[in-house]
Design an enzyme around this catalytic site. Structure first.
Site, PDB file in Angstrom:
ATOM      1  N   GLY A  12      18.365  65.881 -10.316  1.00  0.00           N
ATOM      2  CA  GLY A  12      17.754  65.067  -9.270  1.00  0.00           C
ATOM      3  C   GLY A  12      18.398  65.160  -7.900  1.00  0.00           C
ATOM      4  O   GLY A  12      18.199  64.288  -7.059  1.00  0.00           O
ATOM      5  N   ARG A  65      -0.766  70.799 -24.492  1.00  0.00           N
ATOM      6  CA  ARG A  65      -0.266  70.834 -23.115  1.00  0.00           C
ATOM      7  C   ARG A  65      -1.229  70.132 -22.142  1.00  0.00           C
ATOM      8  O   ARG A  65      -0.812  69.356 -21.282  1.00  0.00           O
ATOM      9  CB  ARG A  65      -0.076  72.294 -22.716  1.00  0.00           C
ATOM     10  CG  ARG A  65       0.599  72.509 -21.400  1.00  0.00           C
ATOM     11  CD  ARG A  65       0.745  73.991 -21.130  1.00  0.00           C
ATOM     12  NE  ARG A  65       1.833  74.598 -21.885  1.00  0.00           N
ATOM     13  CZ  ARG A  65       3.101  74.617 -21.467  1.00  0.00           C
ATOM     14  NH1 ARG A  65       3.429  74.063 -20.318  1.00  0.00           N
ATOM     15  NH2 ARG A  65       4.038  75.180 -22.188  1.00  0.00           N
ATOM     16  N   MET A  90      10.646  70.698 -15.173  1.00  0.00           N
ATOM     17  CA  MET A  90      10.721  71.914 -15.983  1.00  0.00           C
ATOM     18  C   MET A  90       9.544  72.072 -16.939  1.00  0.00           C
ATOM     19  O   MET A  90       9.699  72.553 -18.063  1.00  0.00           O
ATOM     20  CB  MET A  90      12.043  71.931 -16.766  1.00  0.00           C
ATOM     21  CG  MET A  90      13.275  71.904 -15.882  1.00  0.00           C
ATOM     22  SD  MET A  90      13.336  73.267 -14.700  1.00  0.00           S
ATOM     23  CE  MET A  90      13.817  74.588 -15.794  1.00  0.00           C
ATOM     24  N   LEU A  93       2.622  73.068 -15.121  1.00  0.00           N
ATOM     25  CA  LEU A  93       1.469  72.164 -15.060  1.00  0.00           C
ATOM     26  C   LEU A  93       0.191  72.964 -14.908  1.00  0.00           C
ATOM     27  O   LEU A  93       0.081  73.820 -14.035  1.00  0.00           O
ATOM     28  CB  LEU A  93       1.648  71.204 -13.881  1.00  0.00           C
ATOM     29  CG  LEU A  93       2.837  70.253 -14.016  1.00  0.00           C
ATOM     30  CD1 LEU A  93       3.083  69.519 -12.707  1.00  0.00           C
ATOM     31  CD2 LEU A  93       2.612  69.276 -15.160  1.00  0.00           C
ATOM     32  N   HIS A 109      11.506  76.190  -5.488  1.00  0.00           N
ATOM     33  CA  HIS A 109      11.946  77.173  -6.479  1.00  0.00           C
ATOM     34  C   HIS A 109      13.193  77.885  -5.940  1.00  0.00           C
ATOM     35  O   HIS A 109      13.225  78.270  -4.768  1.00  0.00           O
ATOM     36  CB  HIS A 109      10.824  78.190  -6.742  1.00  0.00           C
ATOM     37  CG  HIS A 109      11.217  79.231  -7.742  1.00  0.00           C
ATOM     38  ND1 HIS A 109      11.249  78.966  -9.097  1.00  0.00           N
ATOM     39  CD2 HIS A 109      11.627  80.506  -7.587  1.00  0.00           C
ATOM     40  CE1 HIS A 109      11.659  80.055  -9.730  1.00  0.00           C
ATOM     41  NE2 HIS A 109      11.898  81.001  -8.848  1.00  0.00           N
ATOM     42  N   LEU A 144       2.556  80.047 -12.791  1.00  0.00           N
ATOM     43  CA  LEU A 144       3.983  79.751 -12.670  1.00  0.00           C
ATOM     44  C   LEU A 144       4.545  80.264 -11.348  1.00  0.00           C
ATOM     45  O   LEU A 144       4.434  81.455 -11.049  1.00  0.00           O
ATOM     46  CB  LEU A 144       4.736  80.405 -13.842  1.00  0.00           C
ATOM     47  CG  LEU A 144       6.261  80.229 -13.834  1.00  0.00           C
ATOM     48  CD1 LEU A 144       6.622  78.763 -14.038  1.00  0.00           C
ATOM     49  CD2 LEU A 144       6.907  81.098 -14.896  1.00  0.00           C
ATOM     50  N   GLU A 174      18.515  74.301  -0.408  1.00  0.00           N
ATOM     51  CA  GLU A 174      17.345  73.549  -0.881  1.00  0.00           C
ATOM     52  C   GLU A 174      17.337  72.144  -0.294  1.00  0.00           C
ATOM     53  O   GLU A 174      16.282  71.614   0.074  1.00  0.00           O
ATOM     54  CB  GLU A 174      17.363  73.443  -2.412  1.00  0.00           C
ATOM     55  CG  GLU A 174      17.151  74.749  -3.129  1.00  0.00           C
ATOM     56  CD  GLU A 174      17.088  74.566  -4.638  1.00  0.00           C
ATOM     57  OE1 GLU A 174      16.543  73.548  -5.095  1.00  0.00           O
ATOM     58  OE2 GLU A 174      17.563  75.457  -5.357  1.00  0.00           O
TER      59      GLU A 174
HETATM   60  C1  GRF Z   1      16.597  73.304  -8.176  1.00  0.00           C
HETATM   61  O1  GRF Z   1      17.358  74.472  -8.106  1.00  0.00           O
HETATM   62  C2  GRF Z   1      15.154  73.583  -7.915  1.00  0.00           C
HETATM   63  O2  GRF Z   1      14.932  74.622  -7.017  1.00  0.00           O
HETATM   64  C3  GRF Z   1      14.658  73.997  -9.280  1.00  0.00           C
HETATM   65  O3  GRF Z   1      15.348  73.167 -10.179  1.00  0.00           O
HETATM   66  C4  GRF Z   1      16.583  72.749  -9.600  1.00  0.00           C
HETATM   67  C5  GRF Z   1      16.572  71.252  -9.619  1.00  0.00           C
HETATM   68  O4  GRF Z   1      17.793  70.705  -9.185  1.00  0.00           O
HETATM   69  N1  GRF Z   1      13.224  73.913  -9.369  1.00  0.00           N
HETATM   70  P1  GRF Z   1      17.905  69.149  -8.930  1.00  0.00           P
HETATM   71  O5  GRF Z   1      17.445  68.448 -10.199  1.00  0.00           O
HETATM   72  O6  GRF Z   1      17.035  68.795  -7.772  1.00  0.00           O
HETATM   73  O7  GRF Z   1      19.353  68.891  -8.657  1.00  0.00           O
END
Ligand code: GRF
Length: 219
Positions: A12, A65, A90, A93, A109, A144, A174
């Site tokens: 998170g 699913r 994870m 969808l 991503h 995906l 990110e």
């Molecule tokens: C991140 O690297 C994001 O790009 C990927 O999953 C990871 C999640 O990290 N989709 P966090 O849970 O936000 O710390």
């Protein structure tokens, strides 16, 4: 006030970055709810501390699913989201989810898409010997890690990097990239349609790419 609904499965940290920037920068938005498919997602604790309503839908309760996707869509819709933000969610969808929120679902991503879709992106980047790596915020379609790219953050791959060091550098990127993009959205600098993003003329400078660290080749 626009409602952001964030979907997580784990740590998170992107959720926290979004929540923090939303508050500090006074976006006309709020994180209305955090949903997770895992009850043990560490990010849920942080969300609760921040006073954000949380909800868990364990995907194992549904055998199909598409049924899980539909139930998740109902749970998300209950919070009247303007934007649905996947942040380390994870589960792939499908249309039963995505079609309920057309041009309103974003994902982050940890690679420069279309390179390294899927898992273990940092290890694969090191194995491939790329000199630049990074993260991508994109619109979510039924495939995906596909859907129109909105913006990317680029970091260098440095001599002596291992998977963890590279992952840390990308994650820091990110945490700047995702809030930057969501701010464009909630402040009306960018709109999304099926064909991709459109920016209000002059609102957001080009390039829509954050270079973090020394540019490859720069002296
Ligand atoms: C991140 O690297 C994001 O790009 C990927 O999953 C990871 C999640 O990290 N989709 P966090 O849970 O936000 O710390």
């Amino acid at each position: 006030m626009q409602n952001l609904v964030v979907l997580i499965s784990g740590r998170g940290s992107n959720l926290l970055a979004l929540t923090r920037e939303c508050r500090i920068q006074r976006w006309p938005a709020r994180v209305a709810a955090v949903l997770s498919n895992r009850a043990d997602a560490a990010g849920l604790r942080e969300a609760r501390v921040a006073g954000i309503p949380v909800e868990v839908l364990d995907h194992r309760r549904w055998s199909e699913r598409a049924q899980f996707d539909a139930a998740l869509a109902d749970a998300v819709a209950a919070h009247s989201p303007h934007w649905v933000l996947l942040a380390g969610f994870m589960r792939v969808l499908g249309p039963a989810f995505v079609d309920r929120f057309p041009s309103r679902v974003l994902n982050i991503h940890p690679s420069l898409l279309p390179s390294f879709a899927g898992l273990h992106t940092h290890r694969r980047a090191l194995e491939a010997g790329v000199r630049a790596h990074g993260a991508t915020v994109h619109m979510v379609g039924a495939q995906l890690d596909a859907g129109p790219i909105i913006a990317q953050a680029v970091v260098p791959v440095l001599e002596g990097d291992d998977e963890q060091r590279l992952a840390d550098r990308v994650l820091a990127a990110e945490h700047r990239l995702y809030p930057t993009v969501v701010r464009w959205l909630v402040e009306g600098d960018m709109t999304l349609s099926e064909s991709g993003p459109t920016w209000r003329p002059g609102a957001v400078p080009q390039p829509r790419c954050l270079w973090l660290g020394e540019r490859p080749g720069a002296r």
